[in-house]
Motif scaffolding. Sequence first.
Motif, short mmCIF file in Angstrom:
data_model
loop_
_atom_site.label_atom_id
_atom_site.label_comp_id
_atom_site.label_asym_id
_atom_site.label_seq_id
_atom_site.Cartn_x
_atom_site.Cartn_y
_atom_site.Cartn_z
N GLN A 161 -9.93 4.31 14.64
CA GLN A 161 -8.98 4.28 13.33
C GLN A 161 -9.78 4.14 11.97
OE1 GLN A 161 -7.01 0.67 14.87
NE2 GLN A 161 -5.25 2.40 15.12
N ARG A 162 -11.27 3.93 12.20
CA ARG A 162 -12.13 4.00 11.04
C ARG A 162 -12.50 5.48 10.64
NH1 ARG A 162 -17.62 3.40 11.22
NH2 ARG A 162 -18.48 3.06 9.42
N GLU A 163 -12.73 6.07 11.83
CA GLU A 163 -13.04 7.58 11.71
C GLU A 163 -11.94 8.58 11.41
OE1 GLU A 163 -15.32 9.13 14.78
OE2 GLU A 163 -16.72 7.59 14.84
N ASN A 164 -10.73 8.04 11.89
CA ASN A 164 -9.51 8.84 11.92
C ASN A 164 -8.40 8.26 11.00
OD1 ASN A 164 -10.69 11.32 13.89
ND2 ASN A 164 -10.79 9.32 14.68
N PRO A 165 -8.56 8.32 9.74
CA PRO A 165 -7.49 7.21 9.03
C PRO A 165 -6.15 7.93 9.17
CG PRO A 165 -9.30 8.30 7.49
CD PRO A 165 -9.69 8.49 8.81
N GLY A 166 -5.86 9.12 9.36
CA GLY A 166 -4.54 9.61 9.36
C GLY A 166 -3.96 9.69 10.92
N LYS A 167 -4.88 9.23 11.73
CA LYS A 167 -4.14 9.49 13.21
C LYS A 167 -4.07 7.87 13.71
CE LYS A 167 -6.84 13.54 14.18
NZ LYS A 167 -7.88 14.22 14.75
N ARG A 212 -11.79 13.28 17.31
CA ARG A 212 -12.20 13.72 15.85
C ARG A 212 -11.68 15.15 15.65
NH1 ARG A 212 -17.80 12.90 17.02
NH2 ARG A 212 -17.48 10.34 16.91
N GLN A 213 -11.91 15.91 16.83
CA GLN A 213 -11.62 17.32 16.55
C GLN A 213 -10.35 17.80 17.04
OE1 GLN A 213 -11.14 19.44 19.53
NE2 GLN A 213 -10.72 17.57 20.74
N SER A 214 -9.41 16.74 17.54
CA SER A 214 -7.99 17.20 17.86
C SER A 214 -7.18 17.46 16.82
CB SER A 214 -7.58 16.19 18.77
OG SER A 214 -6.36 16.14 19.27
N SER A 215 -6.15 18.40 16.80
CA SER A 215 -5.15 18.36 15.81
C SER A 215 -3.99 17.17 16.22
CB SER A 215 -4.77 19.88 15.68
OG SER A 215 -4.15 20.09 17.15
N GLU A 245 4.75 11.18 21.85
CA GLU A 245 3.78 12.04 21.12
C GLU A 245 2.56 12.21 21.49
OE1 GLU A 245 5.37 14.94 19.85
OE2 GLU A 245 7.36 13.97 20.36
N ALA A 246 2.18 10.91 22.10
CA ALA A 246 0.57 10.69 22.33
C ALA A 246 0.03 11.25 23.39
CB ALA A 246 0.43 8.98 22.24
N GLN A 247 -1.18 11.87 22.91
CA GLN A 247 -2.16 12.16 23.85
C GLN A 247 -2.73 11.09 24.77
OE1 GLN A 247 -4.90 15.56 22.87
NE2 GLN A 247 -3.46 16.72 23.97
N VAL A 248 -3.26 11.00 25.93
CA VAL A 248 -3.83 10.04 26.89
C VAL A 248 -5.38 10.24 26.69
CG1 VAL A 248 -3.95 8.79 28.78
CG2 VAL A 248 -1.75 9.60 27.97
N LEU A 249 -6.05 9.40 26.26
CA LEU A 249 -7.51 9.54 26.07
C LEU A 249 -8.03 8.61 27.19
CD1 LEU A 249 -8.46 9.96 22.40
CD2 LEU A 249 -7.46 11.77 24.25
N MET A 250 -8.78 8.86 28.31
CA MET A 250 -8.99 7.88 29.46
C MET A 250 -10.60 7.99 29.73
SD MET A 250 -7.22 7.73 33.15
CE MET A 250 -5.57 7.50 32.44
#
Length: 306
Positions: free
Chosen positions: A240-246, A220-223, A189-194
């Motif tokens: 992880q610090r900025e996006n605790p739910g991801k 930050r802006q991704s759903s 399910e993961a998107q790849v950020l490169m």
Amino acid sequence: MNIQEEIRTLKKERNALILAHYYVPGPVQEIADVVGDSFALSQKAADTDADVLVFAGVSFMGESAKILSPDKTVLLPDAEADCPMAHMATEENIRKLKKQYPDLAVVCYINSTARLKALSDVCVTSSNALKIVRALPNRNIYFIPDKNLGQYVAGQVPEKNIILNDGYCPIHHSLTPALLLEAKKAHPEAQVLMHPECPPKTLPMADYVGSTAGILAYARQSSHKEFLVATEEGVLWQLQRENPGKQFYSPTEDFCCPGMKLITLEKVRDALKNNTNPVEIEESLRLAALRPLKRMLQLAAQRKEQ
Ligand code: 13P
Ligand code: SF4
């Protein structure tokens, strides 16, 4: 007094600012006044009232800060923290290509020594390379030292003839499509950020390609809720610090930059306390290296206003 309190006290006493790259260990990012990508950190280094800058990063970053702010004391927590790619271009090749192409612009990734910057027309970082190369009047571009970032730029700016140099980041360059496929199997399910320092054959597998700051902004802006992060693992701490739910995963354990990991809280404290490893650059070299750095800051600012 714990070490964080010691650092805060020393910082106040010396009117110091701690600048940290996203790749240094989490506790160092936490104590820093500014955490950023190479571009944001160079902007801050060029524009601050602090007397002392402690550069929590590899040596080319401290060197760039000193070139931009010669009146400030710039301290390196560990003088051995180096970026191998920063040395991977030669004066000989630059001179040879300048002879061959009279309109050549030497575009120098900021991950480079002061000596290489001094031989260049403009610096770029991974967050502004596309904008700056597009803005140059020259058609022929020698992109040093990173061939992977150079090839990424060549693909996005086809109107330019981009000549590549055989340099690379040993960390990012180790990524392979097979490693990434394996990681995608584990996290379907993961998107790849490169990061664009990754090899060209892996780039088509990315959902987003950009600098460390770009990767953070995208997440930050991704759903989406899960991401494979194809860059040095220090960025995961901030993500992880900025996006605790991801959820963020590294596609390989090898995404660890040894130079960046030399920076510890103890070395930051000792730099402030003992004035260790102040960056010194001979003035004619500094002035020559300042020119392409200033041009980068100007072109990046101009493009923003358009
Ligand atoms: P950024 O330009 O994203 O800060 O990357 C710097 C770097 O060293 C990449 O390896
Ligand atoms: Fe250099 Fe690569 Fe480390 Fe970045 S991750 S500082 S390019 S060795």
